[in-house]
Design a protein around this motif. Structure first.
Motif, short mmCIF file in Angstrom:
data_model
loop_
_atom_site.label_atom_id
_atom_site.label_comp_id
_atom_site.label_asym_id
_atom_site.label_seq_id
_atom_site.Cartn_x
_atom_site.Cartn_y
_atom_site.Cartn_z
N ARG A 20 0.83 -1.21 0.00
CA ARG A 20 0.00 0.00 0.00
C ARG A 20 0.87 1.27 0.00
NH1 ARG A 20 -5.40 -0.49 1.09
NH2 ARG A 20 -5.41 1.62 0.32
N ALA A 72 1.37 3.11 -2.58
CA ALA A 72 0.66 4.12 -3.36
C ALA A 72 -0.64 4.38 -2.64
CB ALA A 72 0.39 3.59 -4.76
N ARG A 122 -2.86 6.49 0.75
CA ARG A 122 -3.40 7.57 1.59
C ARG A 122 -2.39 8.30 2.44
NH1 ARG A 122 -6.78 3.07 4.10
NH2 ARG A 122 -4.71 2.23 3.73
N TYR A 134 -1.72 11.94 -3.48
CA TYR A 134 -2.73 10.91 -3.72
C TYR A 134 -4.07 11.34 -3.13
CZ TYR A 134 -5.42 6.63 -3.18
OH TYR A 134 -6.43 5.71 -3.21
N LYS A 147 -7.73 11.54 -4.84
CA LYS A 147 -8.85 10.77 -4.29
C LYS A 147 -10.07 11.66 -3.97
CE LYS A 147 -10.28 7.30 -3.66
NZ LYS A 147 -10.49 6.40 -2.60
N LEU A 159 -11.35 4.86 -6.49
CA LEU A 159 -10.31 3.90 -6.91
C LEU A 159 -10.58 3.39 -8.32
CD1 LEU A 159 -8.40 1.30 -5.10
CD2 LEU A 159 -9.98 0.38 -6.74
N ILE A 188 4.27 -1.14 -7.25
CA ILE A 188 3.14 -2.07 -7.33
C ILE A 188 1.99 -1.36 -8.02
CG2 ILE A 188 2.43 -1.58 -4.95
CD1 ILE A 188 1.48 -4.73 -5.10
N LEU A 189 1.46 -2.06 -9.00
CA LEU A 189 0.39 -1.49 -9.82
C LEU A 189 -0.76 -1.02 -8.94
CD1 LEU A 189 -0.36 -1.10 -12.75
CD2 LEU A 189 -1.35 -3.40 -12.72
N TYR A 190 -1.20 0.21 -9.15
CA TYR A 190 -2.32 0.73 -8.39
C TYR A 190 -3.63 0.18 -8.97
CZ TYR A 190 -5.65 3.78 -6.18
OH TYR A 190 -6.73 4.25 -5.48
N LYS A 191 -4.29 -0.64 -8.23
CA LYS A 191 -5.61 -1.22 -8.54
C LYS A 191 -5.98 -2.03 -7.31
CE LYS A 191 -3.63 -5.22 -11.01
NZ LYS A 191 -4.13 -6.40 -10.32
N ILE A 203 -16.42 -0.26 -4.09
CA ILE A 203 -15.51 -0.05 -2.96
C ILE A 203 -16.03 1.12 -2.16
CG2 ILE A 203 -13.14 0.49 -2.29
CD1 ILE A 203 -12.27 -1.53 -4.20
N SER A 255 -15.94 3.75 0.82
CA SER A 255 -14.95 4.46 1.62
C SER A 255 -15.08 4.10 3.10
CB SER A 255 -15.13 5.96 1.40
OG SER A 255 -14.13 6.63 2.07
N ILE A 300 -15.02 1.30 4.44
CA ILE A 300 -15.52 -0.06 4.67
C ILE A 300 -14.67 -1.06 3.88
CG2 ILE A 300 -17.48 -1.65 4.41
CD1 ILE A 300 -19.34 0.78 4.53
N PRO A 336 -14.46 -3.39 0.02
CA PRO A 336 -15.30 -3.90 -1.06
C PRO A 336 -16.64 -4.42 -0.53
CG PRO A 336 -13.09 -4.88 -1.08
CD PRO A 336 -13.23 -4.17 0.21
N VAL A 375 -2.07 -12.47 5.85
CA VAL A 375 -1.98 -11.87 7.19
C VAL A 375 -2.36 -12.93 8.23
CG1 VAL A 375 -2.78 -9.97 8.65
CG2 VAL A 375 -2.72 -9.70 6.16
C1 LIG Z 1 -7.66 -7.62 1.04
C2 LIG Z 1 -7.23 -6.67 -0.04
C3 LIG Z 1 -8.06 -5.70 -0.67
N1 LIG Z 1 -7.28 -5.05 -1.60
C4 LIG Z 1 -6.00 -5.53 -1.57
C5 LIG Z 1 -5.97 -6.57 -0.63
C6 LIG Z 1 -4.79 -7.42 -0.35
C7 LIG Z 1 -3.80 -6.70 0.51
C8 LIG Z 1 -4.21 -6.53 1.94
O1 LIG Z 1 -4.29 -7.54 2.64
O2 LIG Z 1 -4.40 -5.39 2.35
C9 LIG Z 1 -4.86 -5.18 -2.40
C10 LIG Z 1 -4.67 -3.78 -2.80
N2 LIG Z 1 -5.57 -2.76 -2.79
C11 LIG Z 1 -5.00 -1.63 -3.29
C12 LIG Z 1 -3.68 -1.95 -3.69
C13 LIG Z 1 -2.83 -0.93 -4.43
C14 LIG Z 1 -1.43 -1.07 -4.56
C15 LIG Z 1 -0.60 -0.75 -3.32
O3 LIG Z 1 -0.33 -1.64 -2.52
O4 LIG Z 1 -0.12 0.39 -3.22
C16 LIG Z 1 -3.47 -3.29 -3.37
C17 LIG Z 1 -2.22 -4.13 -3.55
C18 LIG Z 1 -5.63 -0.32 -3.44
C19 LIG Z 1 -6.80 0.02 -2.61
N3 LIG Z 1 -7.81 -0.79 -2.14
C20 LIG Z 1 -8.75 -0.04 -1.47
C21 LIG Z 1 -8.31 1.28 -1.48
C22 LIG Z 1 -9.08 2.44 -0.86
C23 LIG Z 1 -9.92 3.02 -1.94
C24 LIG Z 1 -11.03 3.87 -1.48
O5 LIG Z 1 -11.10 4.26 -0.31
O6 LIG Z 1 -11.84 4.16 -2.38
C25 LIG Z 1 -7.12 1.34 -2.21
C26 LIG Z 1 -6.30 2.54 -2.54
C27 LIG Z 1 -10.02 -0.52 -0.86
C28 LIG Z 1 -9.97 -1.84 -0.24
N4 LIG Z 1 -9.77 -3.00 -0.93
C29 LIG Z 1 -9.71 -4.05 -0.04
C30 LIG Z 1 -9.90 -3.53 1.25
C31 LIG Z 1 -9.90 -4.34 2.52
C32 LIG Z 1 -10.08 -2.15 1.11
C33 LIG Z 1 -10.47 -1.14 2.17
C34 LIG Z 1 -9.45 -0.88 3.17
C35 LIG Z 1 -8.64 0.32 2.87
O7 LIG Z 1 -9.17 1.38 2.53
O8 LIG Z 1 -7.42 0.21 3.05
C36 LIG Z 1 -9.50 -5.46 -0.43
#
Ligand SMILES: Cc1c2[nH]c(c1CCC(=O)O)Cc1[nH]c(c(CCC(=O)O)c1C)Cc1[nH]c(c(CCC(=O)O)c1C)Cc1[nH]c(c(C)c1CCC(=O)O)C2
Length: 348
Positions: free
Chosen positions: A27, A29, A31, A36, A40, A45, A72-75, A90, A92, A94, A96, A244
């Motif tokens: 993470r 890339a 907050r 960023y 946002k 996202l 790491i690719l942002y997605k 997704i 905010s 919470i 997905p 984890v």
């Molecule tokens: C379980 C999981 C998810 N997503 C991801 C995982 C596996 C890694 C981990 O264990 O954390 C992986 C992930 N999600 C995101 C990335 C981007 C690349 C990076 O690592 O910089 C990566 C590698 C962007 C994201 N994924 C998410 C955001 C927030 C987007 C938003 O708030 O609209 C971003 C930038 C949303 C998301 N997506 C997910 C969650 C639990 C959340 C909410 C929690 C949070 O906000 O941190 C599912």
């Protein structure tokens, strides 16, 4: 490419000697970066990931600011799921949320296949932009693993205990294995398209699989992971596994045809080595430590480095993602500390 390509991360992933320990942050890339947060405010996202130029910029930001050795690719791990019929949003604060959760075998059978060039062209375009013109370090592509993806698809959103997922797994084994097969196919096709577009390494996030014990992992998950990694192995890029709270599964991961075992902060690296993990290890500073004073961060990072550097094949990372409240200066300082301290030790 303006700068020379730095392949330290790839060498370490393959277990080769390096001049210093490579660093990237899960993470990275996101907050913790003001640039960023500004983006946002305007875009979600999914809206960012649909704009390759903007998405490439967000992916590049931490490389430039923190001097990390990989991008790491942002997605998100949810990115490929709409293509197979999953209605995901997704939310905010919470995470997905899925409005059509999987409840029956019929729901599983309704899921489609992914055709990355048609379904997620923007992902591939972002990779092409980054790897052909913009990056001086390797780009890590990624996918969620079947258990973690299934947990969202079955629960309908984030979960504390994965009760619905486990109930489905135990009560509907036929539907469970059908779902694992579908998700394996999605993962393989999607990841191969990322590699073809230019991704130089792949991380598979099975973030929540630590909820299972070893016996259930072996029965319900390991065969599908074996299939995924055996197929991805053909592509000849380093493959990284991460979850984890999954220290009890690290030895199982080590058996799989993958290159790097990612550790969260619960297991010490020397303990992992004692368990027989001799592949490259990636990790594992507790992300909460980044909120402590610098002296504490340095002391903990040093302790991890002293263990990790004992064998070649070590990549520094956090044990999970960067918290939003971390000061970007801290990450920058930590990266240079890891680089300098390890370079001194390696070159002695
Ligand atoms: C379980 C999981 C998810 N997503 C991801 C995982 C596996 C890694 C981990 O264990 O954390 C992986 C992930 N999600 C995101 C990335 C981007 C690349 C990076 O690592 O910089 C990566 C590698 C962007 C994201 N994924 C998410 C955001 C927030 C987007 C938003 O708030 O609209 C971003 C930038 C949303 C998301 N997506 C997910 C969650 C639990 C959340 C909410 C929690 C949070 O906000 O941190 C599912």
């Amino acid at each position: 490419m303006s700068k020379t390509f730095n392949d330290t991360f790839l060498k370490a992933a393959r277990g080769e000697r390096t001049d210093y320990v490579p660093v990237w942050y899960m993470r990275q890339a996101g907050r913790s970066q003001p640039e960023y947060r500004e983006i946002k405010e305007k875009y979600s996202l999914f809206e960012i990931t649909h704009q390759p130029e903007l998405c490439a910029y967000v992916t590049r930001l931490p490389v430039e600011q923190y001097n990390v050795d990989a991008a790491i690719l942002y997605k998100d791990i949810m990115t490929p799921l709409p293509a197979i019929g999953v209605d995901v949003e997704i939310k905010s604060g919470i995470g997905p949320v899925i409005s059509n959760p999987i409840r029956t075998l019929a729901d599983v059978e309704k899921l489609g296949e992914i055709h990355p060039e048609e379904d997620v062209p923007y992902v591939l375009d972002t990779i092409k932009l980054l790897t052909r013109e913009q990056l001086s370090v390797p780009l890590i592509g990624f996918s969620g693993a079947p258990f973690t993806l299934a947990s969202y698809m079955i629960e309908g959103g984030p979960s504390k205990n994965y009760n619905k997922t486990k109930a489905f797994m135990y009560a509907e084994p036929k539907a469970w294995f059908a779902l694992m097969d579908k998700l394996a196919e999605v993962t393989i096709t999607y990841v191969k398209s990322q590699i073809k577009a230019g991704a130089k390494a792949i991380q598979i996030f099975d973030s929540w699989v630590g909820a299972l014990n070893v016996q259930d992992y072996r029965h319900y998950i390991k065969p599908v992971m074996e299939r995924i990694f055996s197929s991805l192995k053909e592509e000849n890029v380093p493959l990284i596994m991460f979850g984890v709270g999954a220290s009890h599964l690290a030895r199982e991961w080590h058996d799989l045809p993958l290159d790097v075992v990612g550790l969260d902060w619960r297991l010490q690296i020397k303990e992992a080595r004692e368990m027989g993990i001799h592949k490259t290890v990636q990790g594992n500073l507790d992300p909460a430590i980044l909120l402590a004073p610098w002296e504490v961060i340095e002391e903990r990072a040093k302790a991890i480095l002293d263990q990790g550097m004992e064998q070649p094949g070590y990549i520094f990372n956090l044990g999970h993602g960067v918290f939003p409240s971390v000061n970007p200066e801290t990450l920058k300082r930590l990266t240079s500390f890891i680089h300098e301290y390890s370079a001194q030790k390696f070159n002695r």
